[in-house]
Design a protein around this motif. Structure first.
Motif, short mmCIF file in Angstrom:
data_model
loop_
_atom_site.label_atom_id
_atom_site.label_comp_id
_atom_site.label_asym_id
_atom_site.label_seq_id
_atom_site.Cartn_x
_atom_site.Cartn_y
_atom_site.Cartn_z
N ILE A 1 7.55 -20.87 48.00
CA ILE A 1 7.72 -19.47 47.63
C ILE A 1 8.63 -18.80 48.66
O ILE A 1 8.33 -18.79 49.86
N VAL A 2 9.73 -18.27 48.20
CA VAL A 2 10.75 -17.68 49.07
C VAL A 2 10.68 -16.16 48.98
O VAL A 2 10.56 -15.60 47.88
N SER A 3 10.76 -15.50 50.14
CA SER A 3 10.65 -14.05 50.18
C SER A 3 11.38 -13.51 51.40
O SER A 3 11.61 -14.24 52.37
N ASP A 4 11.71 -12.22 51.38
CA ASP A 4 12.15 -11.58 52.62
C ASP A 4 10.91 -11.37 53.50
O ASP A 4 9.78 -11.36 53.02
N LEU B 1 4.00 -23.60 50.15
CA LEU B 1 4.73 -23.27 51.37
C LEU B 1 5.40 -21.92 51.14
O LEU B 1 6.02 -21.71 50.10
N MET B 2 5.25 -21.01 52.10
CA MET B 2 5.86 -19.69 51.91
C MET B 2 6.68 -19.30 53.13
O MET B 2 6.29 -19.51 54.27
N LEU B 3 7.86 -18.76 52.88
CA LEU B 3 8.74 -18.25 53.91
C LEU B 3 9.69 -17.23 53.28
O LEU B 3 10.02 -17.36 52.12
N ASP B 4 9.96 -16.15 53.96
CA ASP B 4 9.67 -15.78 55.31
C ASP B 4 8.41 -14.90 55.34
O ASP B 4 8.19 -14.10 54.44
N ILE C 1 15.23 -7.39 56.78
CA ILE C 1 16.38 -7.22 55.89
C ILE C 1 17.10 -8.56 55.77
O ILE C 1 17.43 -9.19 56.78
N VAL C 2 17.33 -9.01 54.54
CA VAL C 2 17.97 -10.30 54.32
C VAL C 2 19.04 -10.18 53.24
O VAL C 2 19.10 -9.19 52.50
#
Length: 337
Positions: free
Chosen positions: A229-232, A143-146, A152-153
């Motif tokens: 998986i966490v990302s901007d 699962l991946m986000l965003d 910008i985060v």
């Protein structure tokens, strides 16, 4: 799983080859989910013509006629002020005001994001929505986000993404204790930008700490070592589009190689079953349907160029979120963080 009447509001006009691809996708979806109520928003005459001319087996539905369309070129101001009788606007309005319902569209991403926030608002304790989707890996999927909602985060935003991803994963794979990672340029604790470091500290200080594996590099996304998986949004969107481009390059070249000679065609036949398994594993149709997670409602974005099968998977995603009370799980997790 649930005896509740699930209702899905559908933008019948958004994306390429609509309304046919939407209607055919609904027909495929209803083969397994016969009790789901479908509400189409769009040109009523055109929708009925497509159903009749293509002899589509669609039932338990109604059509709400809309007269305006939203294009990718429309500004936010135009979308908010001048397109209130569009299929996206009316569909999201319906989903917000009706229990056990959600919204699905292949239309303009910008319009869906803006109007979803307008109608549904945010879950209390969540600052921003994230575009969340499944990506295939060696073991199954991650699962991946965003994937593009937030360029910008802050570290706090990424922590909230991890929290929401954890709730999402508990629905699609409840028997696994998911591993959470933050996408970064290296795995060392001192690598990456400050907001990535802040996010890692926040996750380590929460109930998610036992699930956190730290930073992961882009070349490990398909390894299956990380479930969430966490990302901007800026990085995530570039990663996703790069992966799609590379996948298309490889599959198109394989197709040319196997058609090159008689020997190659025979070789293809010898490994045809294995190649079909690989094709299904990386088939983007099966992963269609990105959720705008964090909203106080269910809004699912399908690819604009999705075919009917892919659109049916977006509907399936929406249905699962409704019957499994995704938002309620996020609300409870935010309270316990």
């Amino acid at each position: 799983m649930s005896e509740r009447q699930v209702v899905i509001a559908i933008d019948a006009m958004g994306g390429e080859n609509s309304p046919y691809k939407v209607l055919k996708g609904v027909e495929i979806f209803l083969r397994n989910e016969k009790k789901t109520k479908i509400i189409f928003f769009g040109d009523e005459v055109l929708i009925n013509q497509n159903i009749k001319n293509n002899n589509l087996n669609i039932f338990n539905f109604e059509i709400i006629n809309t007269t305006e369309t939203i294009s990718d070129e429309d500004s936010v101001n135009t979308i908010l002020r001048s397109k209130k009788n569009s299929s996206i606007y009316r569909g999201l309005e319906f989903a917000k005001n009706n229990n056990n319902s959600g919204f699905v569209s292949s239309g303009s991403t910008a319009a869906i994001m803006v109007l979803s926030r307008l109608h549904m608002g945010m879950i209390e304790g969540i600052d921003r929505p994230a575009i969340c989707s499944l990506v295939p890996n060696k073991k199954n999927y991650s699962l991946m986000l965003d994937l593009g909602a937030n360029v910008i985060v802050s570290g706090s935003n990424l922590f909230q993404f991890a929290l929401m991803g954890f709730c999402y994963y508990s629905i699609i794979n409840p028997n696994i204790k998911p591993k959470i990672g933050i996408l970064n340029i290296g795995t060392e604790n001192n690598k990456g930008l400050e907001f990535l470091q802040d996010a890692a500290d926040l996750i380590q200080s929460s109930f998610l700490k036992d699930n956190f594996v730290g930073f992961i590099e882009p070349n490990k996304i398909t390894s299956g070592d990380c479930d969430i998986i966490v990302s901007d949004g800026y990085t995530g969107n570039i990663m996703l589009k790069s992966a799609e481009g590379i996948s298309n390059f490889i599959t198109s070249n394989l197709r040319e190689i196997f058609n090159k000679s008689l020997i190659n065609k025979i070789s293809y036949k010898l490994i045809e079953k294995d190649l079909k398994i690989l094709k299904d594993q990386v088939n983007p149709d099966m992963y269609n349907g990105a959720t705008l997670i964090g909203l106080n409602g269910i809004s699912v974005k399908s690819h604009g160029n999705a075919n009917p099968l892919a659109f049916s998977y977006a509907l399936k995603q929406c249905h699962n979120f409704i019957i499994n009370d995704l938002n309620e799980k996020i609300i409870n997790s935010v309270k316990n963080k």
